[in-house]
Design a protein around this motif. Structure first.
Motif, PDB file in Angstrom:
ATOM      1  N   SER A   1     -10.970   1.518   3.328  1.00  0.00           N
ATOM      2  CA  SER A   1     -10.839   1.971   1.947  1.00  0.00           C
ATOM      3  C   SER A   1      -9.629   1.366   1.251  1.00  0.00           C
ATOM      4  O   SER A   1      -9.533   1.369   0.024  1.00  0.00           O
ATOM      5  CB  SER A   1     -10.729   3.502   1.906  1.00  0.00           C
ATOM      6  N   SER A   2      -8.687   0.828   2.035  1.00  0.00           N
ATOM      7  CA  SER A   2      -7.472   0.238   1.473  1.00  0.00           C
ATOM      8  C   SER A   2      -7.423  -1.277   1.605  1.00  0.00           C
ATOM      9  O   SER A   2      -6.570  -1.919   0.986  1.00  0.00           O
ATOM     10  CB  SER A   2      -6.226   0.819   2.172  1.00  0.00           C
TER      11      SER A   2
ATOM     12  N   LEU B   1     -14.944  -8.056  -7.125  1.00  0.00           N
ATOM     13  CA  LEU B   1     -14.918  -6.896  -6.238  1.00  0.00           C
ATOM     14  C   LEU B   1     -14.146  -5.735  -6.850  1.00  0.00           C
ATOM     15  O   LEU B   1     -14.560  -4.577  -6.766  1.00  0.00           O
ATOM     16  CB  LEU B   1     -14.301  -7.285  -4.891  1.00  0.00           C
ATOM     17  N   ALA B   2     -13.010  -6.051  -7.450  1.00  0.00           N
ATOM     18  CA  ALA B   2     -12.185  -5.008  -8.062  1.00  0.00           C
ATOM     19  C   ALA B   2     -12.935  -4.317  -9.192  1.00  0.00           C
ATOM     20  O   ALA B   2     -12.856  -3.086  -9.358  1.00  0.00           O
ATOM     21  CB  ALA B   2     -10.884  -5.613  -8.585  1.00  0.00           C
ATOM     22  N   ARG B   3     -13.671  -5.083  -9.961  1.00  0.00           N
ATOM     23  CA  ARG B   3     -14.446  -4.495 -11.057  1.00  0.00           C
ATOM     24  C   ARG B   3     -15.495  -3.524 -10.503  1.00  0.00           C
ATOM     25  O   ARG B   3     -15.683  -2.421 -11.030  1.00  0.00           O
ATOM     26  CB  ARG B   3     -15.106  -5.609 -11.874  1.00  0.00           C
ATOM     27  N   ASP B   4     -16.168  -3.924  -9.435  1.00  0.00           N
ATOM     28  CA  ASP B   4     -17.183  -3.058  -8.832  1.00  0.00           C
ATOM     29  C   ASP B   4     -16.579  -1.797  -8.225  1.00  0.00           C
ATOM     30  O   ASP B   4     -17.230  -0.750  -8.156  1.00  0.00           O
ATOM     31  CB  ASP B   4     -17.942  -3.825  -7.745  1.00  0.00           C
ATOM     32  N   MET B   5     -15.324  -1.881  -7.777  1.00  0.00           N
ATOM     33  CA  MET B   5     -14.663  -0.733  -7.137  1.00  0.00           C
ATOM     34  C   MET B   5     -13.951   0.161  -8.147  1.00  0.00           C
ATOM     35  O   MET B   5     -13.344   1.155  -7.765  1.00  0.00           O
ATOM     36  CB  MET B   5     -13.673  -1.238  -6.087  1.00  0.00           C
TER      37      MET B   5
ATOM     38  N   ARG C   1      -3.623   0.463  -4.629  1.00  0.00           N
ATOM     39  CA  ARG C   1      -4.778   1.198  -4.088  1.00  0.00           C
ATOM     40  C   ARG C   1      -5.538   0.391  -3.050  1.00  0.00           C
ATOM     41  O   ARG C   1      -6.037   0.941  -2.061  1.00  0.00           O
ATOM     42  CB  ARG C   1      -5.712   1.576  -5.238  1.00  0.00           C
ATOM     43  N   HIS C   2      -5.670  -0.911  -3.261  1.00  0.00           N
ATOM     44  CA  HIS C   2      -6.512  -1.729  -2.388  1.00  0.00           C
ATOM     45  C   HIS C   2      -5.972  -3.147  -2.346  1.00  0.00           C
ATOM     46  O   HIS C   2      -5.445  -3.660  -3.340  1.00  0.00           O
ATOM     47  CB  HIS C   2      -7.955  -1.749  -2.911  1.00  0.00           C
ATOM     48  N   LEU C   3      -6.127  -3.786  -1.174  1.00  0.00           N
ATOM     49  CA  LEU C   3      -5.714  -5.173  -0.993  1.00  0.00           C
ATOM     50  C   LEU C   3      -6.927  -6.010  -0.605  1.00  0.00           C
ATOM     51  O   LEU C   3      -7.748  -5.594   0.218  1.00  0.00           O
ATOM     52  CB  LEU C   3      -4.659  -5.290   0.115  1.00  0.00           C
TER      53      LEU C   3
ATOM     54  N   LEU D   1       0.817  -1.213   0.000  1.00  0.00           N
ATOM     55  CA  LEU D   1       0.000   0.000   0.000  1.00  0.00           C
ATOM     56  C   LEU D   1       0.855   1.269   0.000  1.00  0.00           C
ATOM     57  O   LEU D   1       0.586   2.205  -0.767  1.00  0.00           O
ATOM     58  CB  LEU D   1      -0.925   0.012   1.219  1.00  0.00           C
ATOM     59  N   GLN D   2       1.870   1.302   0.836  1.00  0.00           N
ATOM     60  CA  GLN D   2       2.651   2.524   1.015  1.00  0.00           C
ATOM     61  C   GLN D   2       3.976   2.491   0.253  1.00  0.00           C
ATOM     62  O   GLN D   2       4.437   3.524  -0.229  1.00  0.00           O
ATOM     63  CB  GLN D   2       2.908   2.735   2.516  1.00  0.00           C
ATOM     64  N   GLY D   3       4.578   1.315   0.159  1.00  0.00           N
ATOM     65  CA  GLY D   3       5.880   1.222  -0.479  1.00  0.00           C
ATOM     66  C   GLY D   3       5.833   1.323  -1.987  1.00  0.00           C
ATOM     67  O   GLY D   3       6.643   2.031  -2.599  1.00  0.00           O
TER      68      GLY D   3
END
Length: 440
Positions: free
Chosen positions: A67-68, A115-119, A26-28, A20-22
């Motif tokens: 959110s992440s 899920l990724a498609r919906d987001m 966007r999302h895991l 996420l930070q390195g």
């Protein structure tokens, strides 16, 4: 997306922090083979209940916002029902879900794609919790995926390199291990490298250079995903373009070879004796074949580790010391062997990940894996002693008769290294010719 190992709090926190930070994901989506779920009203997908006493989930929620991070209970009956209703691969994998980790991983990956498609997420990468996506020092995923968009690539399979622990007691391997054995398709073609590769091969009972898989992991453009081919590859829509960073003699496709040193997969396989013991303790006395006996497991480190744990005593420790760790058990001084490995190009250091995750604080506590209830199955590498990949395909599992006859010993392994190097050299020469034509 990761098949998470409950109890692995500290490494999994490092895993999330890195991605996420390195490197800027966007999302895991994390799937645990443990815990109860409640249906999320927005997506309709069962998520691990927020007040779960699952220690790893609690620790992750304290650090990362919803959110992440999405955490799902991978064995919950409500998730299985959702997958039955929504996943194209359910019909093929239904009979294996209860007993085969890879079947659950494939269904979980397909769930993450929904899920990724919906987001509105554009790209999705499928990895385990002992793997990192490394973009090179300072590299970010946004820049890489933008390049793939520009090139019209819908899937890319990345090279995987194996971590080499240098001691027995390892806690957070992401912070503590910095030495890696390079994927053999990228090792320079020269005698010094050949000798150093044979060093690793001689250490195993079955002539393995890499202890587990050697066919990479893949990211795909979400709108092009039609399903899951295996834990290594996505199944794409018919008009989508799939490329690979591996010049693989088992499936040579120079037209879709995209030479990519970074990003790559850093695989921290069994880095630490406690991780090795806990993993195979959880897997137990598994059979010698996957998917109801349809896909035999080749003689390999994977089977040897199972048997070593069953024998008890110090057998597993001896296996770890002689086949996994590079340390004081070497006949020569370990520092001398290490220098040979690095100077030949077979091994290399990645300090950046450890430095980033450790920050300015040194590790002062000893931490070991306490409960790895969903230890990911590590399939043996597709050595050239067997050419059928072990992960579950979308179609029915192939019969043993479809396997290519095994090639004996070192011949198959070194032959693949030479062919891959020659193919990449041809690829480079072709690029040079194109550049010359442009100059004209």
């Amino acid at each position: 997306k990761v098949a998470a190992r409950p109890g692995a709090d500290r490494p999994l926190q490092s895993w999330c922090r890195w991605h996420l930070q390195g490197v800027g994901f966007r999302h895991l989506f994390l799937f645990f083979d443990h815990g109860e779920s409640a249906v999320d009203e927005g997506s309709g997908v069962p998520l691990l209940v927020p007040d779960s006493t699952h220690p790893t989930a609690v620790a992750l929620r304290q650090e990362f916002p919803p959110s992440s991070l999405s955490v799902l209970a991978g064995k919950d009956g409500r998730l299985r029902q959702w997958q039955r209703d929504n996943c194209a691969s359910w019909e093929t994998l239904e009979g294996f879900v209860q007993d085969e980790v890879q079947a659950r991983q494939s269904l979980n990956a397909e769930t993450a794609a929904h899920l990724a498609r919906d987001m509105g997420i554009a790209w999705l990468l499928h990895m385990d919790s002992d793997e990192l996506f490394y973009c090179g020092e300072g590299g970010k995923v946004e820049d890489h995926f933008r390049d793939l968009d520009r090139e019209g690539i819908d899937q890319l399979t990345y090279l995987n390199h194996e971590a080499v622990p240098e001691r027995e007691d390892v806690g957070d391997f992401f912070q503590e291990v910095t030495l890696f054995r390079r994927h053999h398709f990228t090792v320079p073609l020269r005698p010094q490298a050949q000798a150093c590769m044979r060093f690793w091969e001689r250490r195993t009972n079955h002539g393995q250079y890499m202890l587990v898989y050697d066919n990479g992991k893949s990211a795909a453009r979400v709108h092009a995903i039609a399903g899951v081919q295996s834990v290594h590859h996505w199944r794409l829509a018919t008009d989508a373009r799939s490329c690979t960073a591996l010049a693989d003699p088992r499936k040579m496709d120079l037209a879709n070879l995209r030479k990519t040193n970074y990003p790559c997969i850093l695989h921290y396989v069994t880095c630490g004796l406690s991780w090795l013991r806990d993993k195979y303790g959880i897997l137990g006395e598994f059979p010698d074949a996957w998917f109801g006996g349809k896909l035999p497991i080749a003689p390999s480190f994977h089977l040897d580790a199972r048997d070593a744990l069953a024998q008890g005593g110090d057998v597993l420790r001896a296996l770890y010391s002689s086949q996994v760790m590079l340390g004081p058990q070497e006949e020569d001084e370990p520092a001398a062997e290490l220098d040979r490995q690095i100077n030949s190009g077979v091994c290399f250091r990645v300090e950046h990940v450890s430095q980033y995750l450790r920050g300015d604080e040194a590790i002062t506590t000893q931490w070991t894996a306490a409960s790895l209830e969903n230890a990911a199955v590590e399939e043996p590498p597709q050595h050239y002693q067997t050419s059928v990949p072990p992960p579950p395909p979308v179609a029915a599992a192939p019969a043993a008769a479809e396997q290519v006859p095994a090639e004996p010993g070192v011949y198959g392994f070194e032959k693949a290294w030479i062919i891959s190097s020659a193919a990449q050299g041809f690829f480079d020469d072709d690029d040079d010719d194109d550049d010359d034509d442009d100059d004209d």
